[in-house]
Write a protein that holds these residues in place. Structure first.
Motif, short mmCIF file in Angstrom:
data_model
loop_
_atom_site.label_atom_id
_atom_site.label_comp_id
_atom_site.label_asym_id
_atom_site.label_seq_id
_atom_site.Cartn_x
_atom_site.Cartn_y
_atom_site.Cartn_z
N LEU A 12 0.63 -0.96 0.01
CA LEU A 12 0.17 0.16 0.21
C LEU A 12 0.70 1.57 -0.16
N GLU A 13 1.91 0.74 0.59
CA GLU A 13 2.84 2.55 0.90
C GLU A 13 3.53 2.77 -0.30
N ALA A 14 4.14 1.70 -0.57
CA ALA A 14 4.65 1.26 -2.78
C ALA A 14 3.51 1.86 -3.21
N VAL A 15 2.30 1.80 -3.17
CA VAL A 15 1.19 2.39 -4.66
C VAL A 15 1.40 3.94 -4.03
N HIS A 16 1.09 3.94 -2.51
CA HIS A 16 0.93 5.41 -2.44
C HIS A 16 2.34 6.60 -3.24
N MET A 17 2.62 5.59 -3.00
CA MET A 17 4.45 6.71 -3.27
C MET A 17 4.62 6.63 -4.78
N PHE A 18 3.84 5.84 -5.63
CA PHE A 18 4.01 5.73 -7.35
C PHE A 18 3.10 6.97 -7.60
N TYR A 19 1.67 6.73 -6.68
CA TYR A 19 0.90 7.93 -7.52
C TYR A 19 1.37 9.53 -6.98
N CYS A 20 1.73 9.34 -6.09
CA CYS A 20 2.73 10.41 -5.60
C CYS A 20 2.95 11.86 -6.42
N ASP A 79 -4.61 2.93 7.73
CA ASP A 79 -4.71 3.76 8.90
C ASP A 79 -3.05 3.30 9.47
N TYR A 80 -2.80 2.68 9.45
CA TYR A 80 -1.24 2.26 10.00
C TYR A 80 -0.42 2.56 8.63
N VAL A 81 -0.55 2.86 7.07
CA VAL A 81 0.25 3.40 6.53
C VAL A 81 0.05 4.96 6.24
N LEU A 82 -0.76 5.52 6.38
CA LEU A 82 -1.36 6.96 5.80
C LEU A 82 -0.59 7.61 7.50
N VAL A 83 -0.75 7.18 8.67
CA VAL A 83 0.71 7.49 9.77
C VAL A 83 1.66 7.96 9.09
N LYS A 142 -10.94 13.84 4.34
CA LYS A 142 -11.36 12.01 5.58
C LYS A 142 -10.46 11.75 5.87
N HIS A 143 -9.44 11.20 4.83
CA HIS A 143 -8.72 10.51 5.74
C HIS A 143 -7.33 11.16 6.58
N ALA A 144 -7.12 12.74 5.79
CA ALA A 144 -6.30 13.35 6.71
C ALA A 144 -6.45 13.27 8.37
N ARG A 145 -7.97 13.55 8.41
CA ARG A 145 -8.58 13.46 9.48
C ARG A 145 -8.97 12.60 10.77
N ARG A 146 -8.46 11.12 10.06
CA ARG A 146 -8.45 10.42 10.83
C ARG A 146 -6.68 10.31 11.04
N VAL A 147 -6.23 10.47 10.43
CA VAL A 147 -4.47 10.73 10.67
C VAL A 147 -4.17 10.94 11.73
N TYR A 148 -4.71 12.44 11.68
CA TYR A 148 -4.66 13.57 13.25
C TYR A 148 -5.02 13.31 14.16
N GLU A 149 -5.81 12.73 13.95
CA GLU A 149 -6.68 12.06 15.46
C GLU A 149 -5.83 10.91 16.15
N ALA A 163 -9.88 2.18 20.96
CA ALA A 163 -9.48 1.70 20.78
C ALA A 163 -8.11 0.63 19.24
N GLU A 164 -8.93 1.23 18.13
CA GLU A 164 -8.30 1.21 16.57
C GLU A 164 -7.31 2.05 16.64
N TYR A 165 -7.25 2.98 16.75
CA TYR A 165 -6.61 3.72 16.84
C TYR A 165 -5.08 3.55 18.21
N ARG A 166 -5.12 3.02 19.17
CA ARG A 166 -4.18 2.95 19.95
C ARG A 166 -2.97 1.32 19.04
N ARG A 167 -4.13 0.70 18.35
CA ARG A 167 -3.64 -0.75 17.74
C ARG A 167 -2.96 0.16 16.73
N VAL A 168 -3.13 1.24 15.99
CA VAL A 168 -1.94 1.50 14.81
C VAL A 168 -1.12 1.94 16.00
#
Length: 414
Positions: free
Chosen positions: A252-260, A282-286, A321-328, A402-407
């Motif tokens: 997933l990180e490689a795919v993001h970097m390709f499209y970046c 969540d993990y990759v974007l954070v 939307k995803h950036a907001r979740r990363v921030y939290e 709980a989800e955030y703490r796992r990340v």
């Protein structure tokens, strides 16, 4: 116990017929074969998580005792061996009772050209030295295997449909979707807006370098007015023998970097993401955003900002939307939750976001109430019960924590 109870209520004929039912998830054996010895090695066998798309919601095949459906693939090119075995068949014992066409169901999804006997398949294994990964190399990484005490090398490739031999290979690869994605479907490969990303492992066999298929992702490029595209992740699968080793995050990180690196890309989304995919994203974007200035530790307590949304989009093609979740998640990591004031500030901000859709619905409902009959009004008022809303909001907040703490734990381990 349940099976015994069901059997107790059957007549003798029904009991006899029940003996010819098999759990298709257990009956189907899958393998990724590197060496001829793997064919007899039970430790290399894995089974489907799902088989309902072929064998019905109960995932049961009728008509056979000791049913074994062998679906073996060469590790690289995915050349296929398909065999069906059983100790007894219902038509051998009972007249006018037909068994399910278990073989025909498999033939509907596997492409032509498969082997039906072990000798033919073994000869195909010898040709695996000719198999090379398709497409363009994007990323190489190593994974340390504790049990083996050594590092293994993996490659991620971007592939186009024009790549010679890839269409045929993809037909074999996508058959795994039926067994491991609950609502899987095959895609229309004639549409050139599809991008394919594949993961391969490099390994040695008799002194030669070979490649094994690890997993893949398909991405569809949607048009965004006036001159952008929005890549949407459609399918993602890491094959079971490789799961739990971090390959999904690498992919997933490689795919993001390709499209970046593509100016035309607006942002990256996913089609009907599963719970596991959301955790991975969540993990990759954070992991990516924690390096950005706008997400620095001193800025996180100030709240989610336009700078965060803009930088996440421009640097990593992450939508708001995803950036907001990363921030939290990142703010939770730097917040001392034992400090009552800091914990309250964090809780209120997250709950405010969680409650926003409900608040909007309430405003719309208030407007509608002017036109409702008394019984309809009573029904809608009950839906707006404040205590119930607060209870549901608190439950959602605790689940999110709980989800955030796992990340955060995974980031710490990495």
């Amino acid at each position: 116990m349940q099976q015994c109870t069901e059997m107790a209520g059957m007549n003798p004929m029904e009991k006899k017929l029940a003996e010819y039912k098999c759990d298709t998830n257990e009956a189907i054996s899958l393998k990724l074969v590197r060496f001829a010895d793997d064919l007899e090695d039970e430790s290399t066998t894995f089974h489907p998580e799902y088989s309902h798309q072929l064998y019905g919601d109960d995932e049961v095949a009728f008509g056979y005792k000791g049913l074994q459906i062998q679906l073996y693939y060469s590790a690289g090119n995915l050349s296929t061996l398909f065999k069906v075995k059983y100790s007894a068949r219902v038509t051998e014992k009972f007249d006018c009772v037909e068994p399910d066409d278990v073989e025909g169901k498999i033939r509907e999804i596997i492409p032509a050209g498969f082997s039906c006997n072990t000798d033919d398949f073994t000869s195909l294994l010898e040709k695996e030295t000719n198999f090379k990964p398709f497409g363009t190399l994007l990323h190489t990484y190593n994974v340390h295997n504790v049990e083996e005490g050594e590092d293994f090398t993996y490659q991620i490739h971007k592939v186009d449909l024009s790549c010679p031999g890839f269409r045929e290979y993809h037909k074999r690869l996508q058959t795994f979707l039926m067994w491991f994605i609950e609502t899987a479907s095959f895609i229309d490969v004639d549409d050139d807006r599809w991008d394919f990303f594949l993961v391969f492992e490099k390994y040695n066999k008799d002194g030669e370098t070979l490649f094994a298929t690890v997993g893949y992702m398909t991405v569809y490029n949607y048009y965004v007015y006036p001159d952008k595209t929005r890549p949407r992740v459609s399918q993602m699968l890491i094959l079971p023998p490789f799961q739990g080793e971090g390959h999904g995050a690498q992919l997933l990180e490689a795919v993001h970097m390709f499209y970046c690196n593509l100016h035309k890309v607006q942002d990256i989304t996913a089609e009907d993401p599963s719970e596991n995919y959301v955790k991975l994203r969540d993990y990759v974007l954070v992991k990516l955003c924690q390096t950005l200035p706008s997400f620095s530790t001193d800025k996180l307590p100030l709240g989610f900002s336009d700078d965060m949304a803009t930088e996440a989009r421009e640097k990593f093609k992450i939508n708001k939307k995803h950036a907001r979740r990363v921030y939290e998640i990142l703010r939770l990591r730097v917040t001392d939750m034992s400090d009552e004031t800091k914990a309250r500030d964090y809780r209120l901000e997250v709950k405010k976001r969680l409650f926003a859709p409900t608040k909007k619905n309430q405003r719309e409902m208030t407007k509608m109430m002017k036109c409702l009959r008394p019984e309809e009004l009573a029904s809608h008022i009950s839906q707006m019960d404040t205590a119930l809303q607060q209870e549901e909001l608190e439950k959602s907040y605790q689940e999110l924590l709980a989800e955030y703490r796992r990340v955060i734990e995974r980031l710490a381990q990495a």
